[in-house]
Structures are given as structure tokens and as C-alpha cells.
Design a protein around this motif. Structure first.
Motif, mmCIF file in Angstrom:
data_model
loop_
_atom_site.group_PDB
_atom_site.id
_atom_site.type_symbol
_atom_site.label_atom_id
_atom_site.label_comp_id
_atom_site.label_asym_id
_atom_site.label_seq_id
_atom_site.Cartn_x
_atom_site.Cartn_y
_atom_site.Cartn_z
ATOM 1 N N VAL A 2 0.933 -1.116 0.183
ATOM 2 C CA VAL A 2 -0.271 0.668 0.266
ATOM 3 C C VAL A 2 1.378 1.681 -0.331
ATOM 4 C CG1 VAL A 2 -2.113 1.234 1.205
ATOM 5 C CG2 VAL A 2 -2.207 -1.375 1.257
ATOM 6 N N ASN A 4 4.034 1.247 -1.350
ATOM 7 C CA ASN A 4 4.349 1.541 -2.361
ATOM 8 C C ASN A 4 2.971 2.062 -3.488
ATOM 9 O OD1 ASN A 4 6.750 0.398 -1.860
ATOM 10 N ND2 ASN A 4 6.401 -1.557 -2.981
ATOM 11 N N ILE A 5 2.090 2.263 -3.390
ATOM 12 C CA ILE A 5 1.072 2.539 -4.333
ATOM 13 C C ILE A 5 1.029 4.207 -3.830
ATOM 14 C CG2 ILE A 5 -1.299 2.656 -5.091
ATOM 15 C CD1 ILE A 5 -1.236 -0.349 -4.400
ATOM 16 N N ALA A 9 1.066 7.415 -6.589
ATOM 17 C CA ALA A 9 0.090 8.142 -6.627
ATOM 18 C C ALA A 9 0.687 9.301 -6.431
ATOM 19 C CB ALA A 9 -0.933 8.180 -5.896
#
Length: 139
Positions: A2, A4-5, A9
Motif C-alpha cells: 500500500v 508503494n501505491i 500516486a
């Protein structure tokens, strides 16, 4: 995962904002491929793809025209459009006129000194015969 996402973003958002700011600050005449409004719409509607396309196809070429501060004149142009150049010309003209005036006055002074020296060298004879100087009439 999460993290990394979230990081990806945030990077995508930063790149998109950077592209949008750069697009808005670029002069319309420097924008390539699309009109400036088209690039702004592409960057907003297709965030990462639009930003990538802006950097690849829309942004001005690095060796191309340079951005200038508002109200400044372009570096190229006629010399008489450059105020510093005109001031320099005026200064040179005044200096040249001053030098010519100085030379003229020096020549005039030398001529006066020469005439004065000639007059001192001639020295009219004092106590000369007045009959030679003035014609006299016999009645």
C-alpha cells in the motif's frame, strides 16, 4: 504494498502538477504540437499520460526561445531598440564633441601665443622721427 501505491500516486500527482504549472507559464507561441489550452486539458484529463506527452511533445525545446521576464525586450533586434546601447552612443558622442572643442581651444590658444610672440619680437622703435611717420605739408 500500500505504501508503494501511495508513493507512486504522490509521484504521479507531483509530475502532473509540475507539468501543469510549466504549461501554464509557457508562452503560447513557444508551445509545440497543440494549442496551450489543449495541453492544459490533456494534462488535467489524462493526468500522468498528459504530463508525459507534454514533456515529450508540447514543451519548448531546451535550445529554443528563452523565457523572459514580463516587460523586458528580446535580446535580439535592432541596436536602436537597446536603451543601454543608445546611452553608450550618446556618451561617446558627447565625449567626442568635448575632445574636439578642447582641441579647437588649444589650437586657438597656440595661435594667440604665436601672434603675441611675433608682436613682442617686432617691437616698434620708440622715439623715432615723427616726420617720417606723418606727412607734413608746406604752406
Amino acid at each position: 504494498m500500500v505504501r508503494n501505491i501511495i508513493f507512486a500516486a504522490l509521484v504521479a500527482l507531483a509530475v502532473t502538477i509540475y507539468a501543469l504549472i510549466e504549461c501554464v507559464r509557457t508562452r503560447p507561441s513557444d508551445v509545440r504540437s497543440l494549442p496551450k489550452a489543449g495541453w492544459v486539458a490533456a494534462i488535467i484529463l489524462l493526468p500522468l499520460i498528459g504530463a508525459g506527452l507534454w514533456f515529450w511533445l508540447g514543451r519548448p525545446v531546451a535550445g529554443g526561445p528563452q523565457r523572459q521576464a514580463p516587460g523586458t525586450r528580446p535580446a535580439t533586434g535592432a541596436p536602436d531598440d537597446d536603451e543601454a546601447f543608445l546611452r553608450n552612443l550618446e556618451t561617446q558622442r558627447r565625449d567626442k564633441a568635448r575632445d574636439e572643442e578642447l582641441r579647437r581651444k588649444e589650437a586657438e590658444l597656440k595661435e594667440r601665443e604665436r601672434k603675441l610672440a611675433e608682436e613682442n619680437n617686432k617691437k616698434p622703435e620708440e622715439g623715432g622721427n615723427p616726420s617720417e611717420d606723418t606727412p607734413h605739408h608746406t604752406p
